[in-house]
Design an enzyme around this catalytic site. Structure first.
Site, PDB file in Angstrom:
ATOM      1  N   GLN A  29      -5.139  -1.767   9.302  1.00  0.00           N
ATOM      2  CA  GLN A  29      -4.989  -3.031   8.942  1.00  0.00           C
ATOM      3  C   GLN A  29      -5.502  -4.329   9.771  1.00  0.00           C
ATOM      4  O   GLN A  29      -5.434  -4.077  10.964  1.00  0.00           O
ATOM      5  CB  GLN A  29      -3.473  -3.324   8.396  1.00  0.00           C
ATOM      6  CG  GLN A  29      -3.219  -4.575   7.560  1.00  0.00           C
ATOM      7  CD  GLN A  29      -4.042  -4.532   6.248  1.00  0.00           C
ATOM      8  OE1 GLN A  29      -4.107  -3.457   5.499  1.00  0.00           O
ATOM      9  NE2 GLN A  29      -4.127  -5.693   5.532  1.00  0.00           N
TER      10      GLN A  29
ATOM     11  N   ASP B  32     -11.185   2.487   3.607  1.00  0.00           N
ATOM     12  CA  ASP B  32     -11.627   1.187   3.431  1.00  0.00           C
ATOM     13  C   ASP B  32     -12.954   0.914   2.939  1.00  0.00           C
ATOM     14  O   ASP B  32     -13.393  -0.271   2.415  1.00  0.00           O
ATOM     15  CB  ASP B  32     -11.304   0.426   4.729  1.00  0.00           C
ATOM     16  CG  ASP B  32      -9.797  -0.115   4.646  1.00  0.00           C
ATOM     17  OD1 ASP B  32      -9.399  -0.676   3.542  1.00  0.00           O
ATOM     18  OD2 ASP B  32      -9.144  -0.475   5.806  1.00  0.00           O
TER      19      ASP B  32
ATOM     20  N   LYS C  54       0.799  -1.318   0.011  1.00  0.00           N
ATOM     21  CA  LYS C  54       0.064  -0.075  -0.078  1.00  0.00           C
ATOM     22  C   LYS C  54       0.891   1.307  -0.088  1.00  0.00           C
ATOM     23  O   LYS C  54       0.554   2.118  -0.778  1.00  0.00           O
ATOM     24  CB  LYS C  54      -0.980  -0.003   1.412  1.00  0.00           C
ATOM     25  CG  LYS C  54      -2.095  -1.057   1.073  1.00  0.00           C
ATOM     26  CD  LYS C  54      -2.847  -1.326   2.270  1.00  0.00           C
ATOM     27  CE  LYS C  54      -4.148  -2.433   1.868  1.00  0.00           C
ATOM     28  NZ  LYS C  54      -4.787  -2.802   3.155  1.00  0.00           N
TER      29      LYS C  54
END
Ligand code: GUN
Length: 292
Positions: A96, A119, A52
């Site tokens: 995460q 997200d 990422k």
């Protein structure tokens, strides 16, 4: 058979994003800034977060990585989320997953300001997605929609089977494939308790496998001419690899590739698109596209 190349598609999209960022910066605007919070040292999570950060560089974004050890308290993590919510320099951020067992993932997700939730996991974004309002959409289903669109796979009125019902992939994927403005398909969701699973899969024009069981989808479960999307990325031990493992999809690729009209490989299919869609959501955050 058409090999749906997620790696090449993601590279092309990242170039498009970088061009847009150059335009924004050229006009005196600010580079989009993504922050990522990583707890612990899980190998998969480390790799995802590293990729990422690299994708941010490729897109011309700023990025910040915030790390905690496994023993971080929920309170400390929630305080970090609050700081990122309040930080005007950060356009969007992710925590995460998975998190250690002593931390409630749901509490952390709900603490994130939905306007920075790139997200698309916050209930506000999930709800807006479900009723077709502008919002951040979870990256994996968004990446699959984008692959289907770029490979000109007709979805309207087609039978789509989604294997798996997770909050991150199965549920949003089914919702999007059903909606007129996205997939416009007839959708069936199958899971561990579903009856006649093989027969149901065989009826699919588009089969999306997201159950995390290597090689689960066999040739007998695929209709000739179907489009097969493999979301699985399970690490299986492989002594012949330097890393000691290889990534395995949910589909028995070698057997299914001769039956399917089109198929995504693992790796190089859905995976690279997922990270790329996070970049697209971060660009949208930088441009205040959904929320001011
Ligand atoms: N873990 C596995 N996939 C994801 C993802 O898309 N976002 C976050 N935050 N964690 C994940």
């Amino acid at each position: 058979m058409v090999l749906i190349d997620g790696k090449a598609t993601a590279a092309a999209i990242k170039q498009e994003i970088a061009a847009r960022v150059a335009e924004i910066v050229g006009a005196g605007g600010k580079r989009p800034h993504l922050a990522a919070v990583l707890v612990g040292h899980d190998g998969g999570s480390e790799t995802y977060v590293k990729n990422k950060v690299l994708a941010c560089e490729a897109c011309g974004f700023e990025s910040t990585l915030i790390r905690y050890e496994d023993d971080v308290t929920e309170e400390e993590l929630l305080a970090c989320v609050a700081r990122l919510n309040a930080d005007d320099a950060v356009d969007g951020f992710i925590v995460q997953l998975p998190l250690p067992r002593h931390i409630s993932e749901q509490r952390v997700i709900e603490a994130i300001d939905y306007r920075k939730d790139v997200d698309g996991f916050h209930p506000v974004n999930v709800g807006r997605m479900a009723i077709g309002l502008p919002c951040y959409i979870s990256a994996t289903p968004l990446g699959i929609l984008e692959l289907l669109r770029r490979y000109k796979v007709e979805t309207s009125g087609k039978r789509c089977v989604v294997l798996g019902r997770s909050n991150i992939v199965g549920k949003p994927m089914a919702s999007l494939m059903m909606q007129k403005q996205y997939g416009d398909a007839t959708v069936t969701v199958l899971h561990s308790r579903s009856r006649d699973l093989k027969e149901e899969c065989r009826r699919a024009d588009i089969l999306i496998a997201a159950i995390g069981r290597p090689g689960f989808v066999t040739a007998a479960m695929v209709k000739p001419g179907a489009v097969v999307i493999d979301v699985g990325t399970t690490r299986v031990p492989d002594a012949t690899r330097k890393s000691g493992y290889r990534l395995s999809g949910d589909v028995d690729f070698d057997a299914v590739k001769d039956i399917a009209a089109a198929i995504t490989p693992v790796p190089g299919g859905v995976g690279p698109m997922t990270i790329c869609m996070l970049m697209l959501n971060t660009l949208a955050a930088g441009e205040k596209k959904f929320y001011s």
